[in-house]
Write an enzyme that holds these catalytic residues in place. Structure first.
Site, PDB file in Angstrom:
ATOM      1  N   LYS A   1       0.815  -1.212   0.000  1.00 45.29           N
ATOM      2  CA  LYS A   1       0.000   0.000   0.000  1.00 45.29           C
ATOM      3  C   LYS A   1       0.856   1.274   0.000  1.00 45.29           C
ATOM      4  O   LYS A   1       0.641   2.162  -0.808  1.00 45.29           O
ATOM      5  CB  LYS A   1      -0.897  -0.062   1.238  1.00 45.29           C
ATOM      6  CG  LYS A   1      -1.871   1.037   1.410  1.00 45.29           C
ATOM      7  CD  LYS A   1      -2.865   0.684   2.515  1.00 45.29           C
ATOM      8  CE  LYS A   1      -2.216   0.348   3.840  1.00 45.29           C
ATOM      9  NZ  LYS A   1      -1.764   1.487   4.632  1.00 45.29           N
TER      10      LYS A   1
ATOM     11  N   ARG B   1     -10.209   3.191   8.820  1.00 43.04           N
ATOM     12  CA  ARG B   1      -9.846   1.840   9.234  1.00 43.04           C
ATOM     13  C   ARG B   1     -11.037   1.081   9.812  1.00 43.04           C
ATOM     14  O   ARG B   1     -10.927  -0.095  10.102  1.00 43.04           O
ATOM     15  CB  ARG B   1      -8.797   1.889  10.350  1.00 43.04           C
ATOM     16  CG  ARG B   1      -7.376   2.155   9.922  1.00 43.04           C
ATOM     17  CD  ARG B   1      -6.737   0.989   9.238  1.00 43.04           C
ATOM     18  NE  ARG B   1      -5.464   0.539   9.752  1.00 43.04           N
ATOM     19  CZ  ARG B   1      -4.275   1.062   9.451  1.00 43.04           C
ATOM     20  NH1 ARG B   1      -4.181   2.094   8.667  1.00 43.04           N
ATOM     21  NH2 ARG B   1      -3.169   0.534   9.934  1.00 43.04           N
TER      22      ARG B   1
ATOM     23  N   ARG C   1      10.882  -5.693   5.377  1.00 46.43           N
ATOM     24  CA  ARG C   1      10.676  -4.260   5.139  1.00 46.43           C
ATOM     25  C   ARG C   1      11.525  -3.397   6.073  1.00 46.43           C
ATOM     26  O   ARG C   1      11.632  -3.657   7.262  1.00 46.43           O
ATOM     27  CB  ARG C   1       9.195  -3.939   5.360  1.00 46.43           C
ATOM     28  CG  ARG C   1       8.859  -2.481   5.178  1.00 46.43           C
ATOM     29  CD  ARG C   1       7.419  -2.298   4.842  1.00 46.43           C
ATOM     30  NE  ARG C   1       6.534  -2.483   5.984  1.00 46.43           N
ATOM     31  CZ  ARG C   1       5.219  -2.370   5.894  1.00 46.43           C
ATOM     32  NH1 ARG C   1       4.643  -2.096   4.747  1.00 46.43           N
ATOM     33  NH2 ARG C   1       4.472  -2.540   6.957  1.00 46.43           N
TER      34      ARG C   1
ATOM     35  N   ARG D   1      10.380  -1.305  11.654  1.00 46.44           N
ATOM     36  CA  ARG D   1       9.312  -0.832  12.534  1.00 46.44           C
ATOM     37  C   ARG D   1       8.978  -1.879  13.599  1.00 46.44           C
ATOM     38  O   ARG D   1       8.833  -3.046  13.301  1.00 46.44           O
ATOM     39  CB  ARG D   1       8.051  -0.558  11.703  1.00 46.44           C
ATOM     40  CG  ARG D   1       8.050   0.787  11.055  1.00 46.44           C
ATOM     41  CD  ARG D   1       6.961   0.911  10.010  1.00 46.44           C
ATOM     42  NE  ARG D   1       5.651   0.458  10.465  1.00 46.44           N
ATOM     43  CZ  ARG D   1       4.561   0.485   9.679  1.00 46.44           C
ATOM     44  NH1 ARG D   1       4.653   0.935   8.445  1.00 46.44           N
ATOM     45  NH2 ARG D   1       3.406   0.069  10.118  1.00 46.44           N
TER      46      ARG D   1
ATOM     47  N   ARG E   1      -2.145  -7.193  13.877  1.00 52.55           N
ATOM     48  CA  ARG E   1      -2.597  -6.173  12.912  1.00 52.55           C
ATOM     49  C   ARG E   1      -3.473  -6.801  11.830  1.00 52.55           C
ATOM     50  O   ARG E   1      -4.449  -6.210  11.389  1.00 52.55           O
ATOM     51  CB  ARG E   1      -1.388  -5.464  12.287  1.00 52.55           C
ATOM     52  CG  ARG E   1      -0.685  -4.541  13.273  1.00 52.55           C
ATOM     53  CD  ARG E   1       0.634  -4.054  12.747  1.00 52.55           C
ATOM     54  NE  ARG E   1       0.487  -3.189  11.602  1.00 52.55           N
ATOM     55  CZ  ARG E   1       1.464  -2.946  10.730  1.00 52.55           C
ATOM     56  NH1 ARG E   1       2.639  -3.527  10.858  1.00 52.55           N
ATOM     57  NH2 ARG E   1       1.262  -2.133   9.727  1.00 52.55           N
TER      58      ARG E   1
HETATM   59  P1  AMP Z   1      -0.018   1.888   8.962  1.00 59.02           P
HETATM   60  O1  AMP Z   1       1.325   2.480   8.689  1.00 59.02           O
HETATM   61  O2  AMP Z   1      -1.113   2.492   8.129  1.00 59.02           O
HETATM   62  O3  AMP Z   1      -0.005   0.381   8.892  1.00 59.02           O
HETATM   63  O4  AMP Z   1      -0.374   2.270  10.484  1.00 59.02           O
HETATM   64  C1  AMP Z   1       0.416   1.851  11.569  1.00 59.02           C
HETATM   65  C2  AMP Z   1      -0.399   1.844  12.850  1.00 59.02           C
HETATM   66  O5  AMP Z   1      -0.903   3.168  13.109  1.00 59.02           O
HETATM   67  C3  AMP Z   1      -1.638   0.948  12.835  1.00 59.02           C
HETATM   68  O6  AMP Z   1      -1.339  -0.392  13.158  1.00 59.02           O
HETATM   69  C4  AMP Z   1      -2.517   1.628  13.874  1.00 59.02           C
HETATM   70  O7  AMP Z   1      -2.078   1.324  15.193  1.00 59.02           O
HETATM   71  C5  AMP Z   1      -2.224   3.100  13.650  1.00 59.02           C
HETATM   72  N1  AMP Z   1      -3.169   3.702  12.661  1.00 59.02           N
HETATM   73  C6  AMP Z   1      -2.868   4.173  11.406  1.00 59.02           C
HETATM   74  N2  AMP Z   1      -3.956   4.646  10.787  1.00 59.02           N
HETATM   75  C7  AMP Z   1      -4.986   4.478  11.665  1.00 59.02           C
HETATM   76  C8  AMP Z   1      -6.388   4.751  11.631  1.00 59.02           C
HETATM   77  N3  AMP Z   1      -6.969   5.305  10.543  1.00 59.02           N
HETATM   78  N4  AMP Z   1      -7.129   4.442  12.715  1.00 59.02           N
HETATM   79  C9  AMP Z   1      -6.581   3.893  13.825  1.00 59.02           C
HETATM   80  N5  AMP Z   1      -5.276   3.592  13.932  1.00 59.02           N
HETATM   81  C10 AMP Z   1      -4.474   3.878  12.865  1.00 59.02           C
END
Ligand code: AMP
Length: 213
Positions: free
Chosen positions: A13, A88, A127, A160, A171
């Site tokens: 993504k 989300r 990654r 990360r 996740r």
């Molecule tokens: P991502 O990089 O998009 O995978 O986001 C990493 C982490 O940030 C996720 O596992 C969530 O803990 C938090 N996060 C990111 N976007 C959201 C969202 N829209 N709502 C809630 N938590 C989020």
């Protein structure tokens, strides 16, 4: 053009989002990136969000809406926005609709990047990201020129915390339970476009271009 991109962790993504934003001159709004930089800066939002992210849980909707509303109202120099990692869950999707209505904006396409569990695990475990400029690497598929250093800015690369195996499993579960129902929300609005994310970066990108053009 205003787009949302969905995909489980590891579907590619973030990588595809960067290519799409360049192709169409879009304001790339990644809630994950915004939260990570808030944590880096030790801001109030960062401090509130940190524990949830580390545990692979969703950050509470109020915190997310606070950062996203500001971003959506900006972006004058762009031809639209690209939402990455938001909404989300159904509640966020409904709040987004209300916010966009107030701003007199609308979503044109919702891309769902699908990937098998095998692809996801392989991609995530390798990654590495640069926290300074956001460039994403993979130790096998797209390694940096100098080991563990960013090609763009020379910063040391990071694995990360939430990319470690235990957290990934959590996740993926959260994604299934909370985010997958959002697809139906957009399918009913006739906005959902499914893309197979298992192929190489360029094949996936061509698939995305086809549905957007
Ligand atoms: P991502 O990089 O998009 O995978 O986001 C990493 C982490 O940030 C996720 O596992 C969530 O803990 C938090 N996060 C990111 N976007 C959201 C969202 N829209 N709502 C809630 N938590 C989020």
């Amino acid at each position: 053009m205003n787009i949302i991109i969905f995909g489980p962790p590891g579907a590619g993504k973030g990588t595809q989002a960067k290519k799409i934003k360049e192709q169409f001159n879009l304001n790339h709004i990644s809630t994950g990136d915004l939260l990570r930089s808030a944590i880096e800066n030790k801001s109030e939002i960062g401090l509130k969000a940190e524990g949830f992210i580390r545990e692979g849980k969703l950050v509470p909707d109020e915190i997310i809406m606070e950062i996203i509303t500001k971003e959506l109202a900006e972006g004058k120099n762009f031809s639209g926005f690209l939402l990455d990692g938001f909404p989300r869950n159904i509640n966020q999707a409904e709040m987004l609709e209300e916010t966009l209505r107030r701003l007199n904006k609308k979503i044109d396409h919702v891309i769902n990047l699908e990937a098998s569990e095998e692809t996801i695990i392989e991609r995530i475990c390798g990654r590495r990201i640069c926290l300074k400029c956001g460039k994403i690497y993979h130790i096998k598929f797209s390694p940096p020129t100098v080991d563990n250093k960013c090609d763009n800015c020379g910063e040391s690369l990071t694995h990360r915390d939430d990319d470690k195996e235990e957290t990934i499993k959590k996740r993926l579960k959260v994604f299934q339970e909370q985010t997958v129902p959002v697809f139906d929300y957009y399918r009913k609005k006739n906005l959902l476009r499914i893309i197979d994310g298992n192929s190489s970066e360029s094949v996936v990108f061509n698939g995305i271009l086809e549905v957007l053009q």
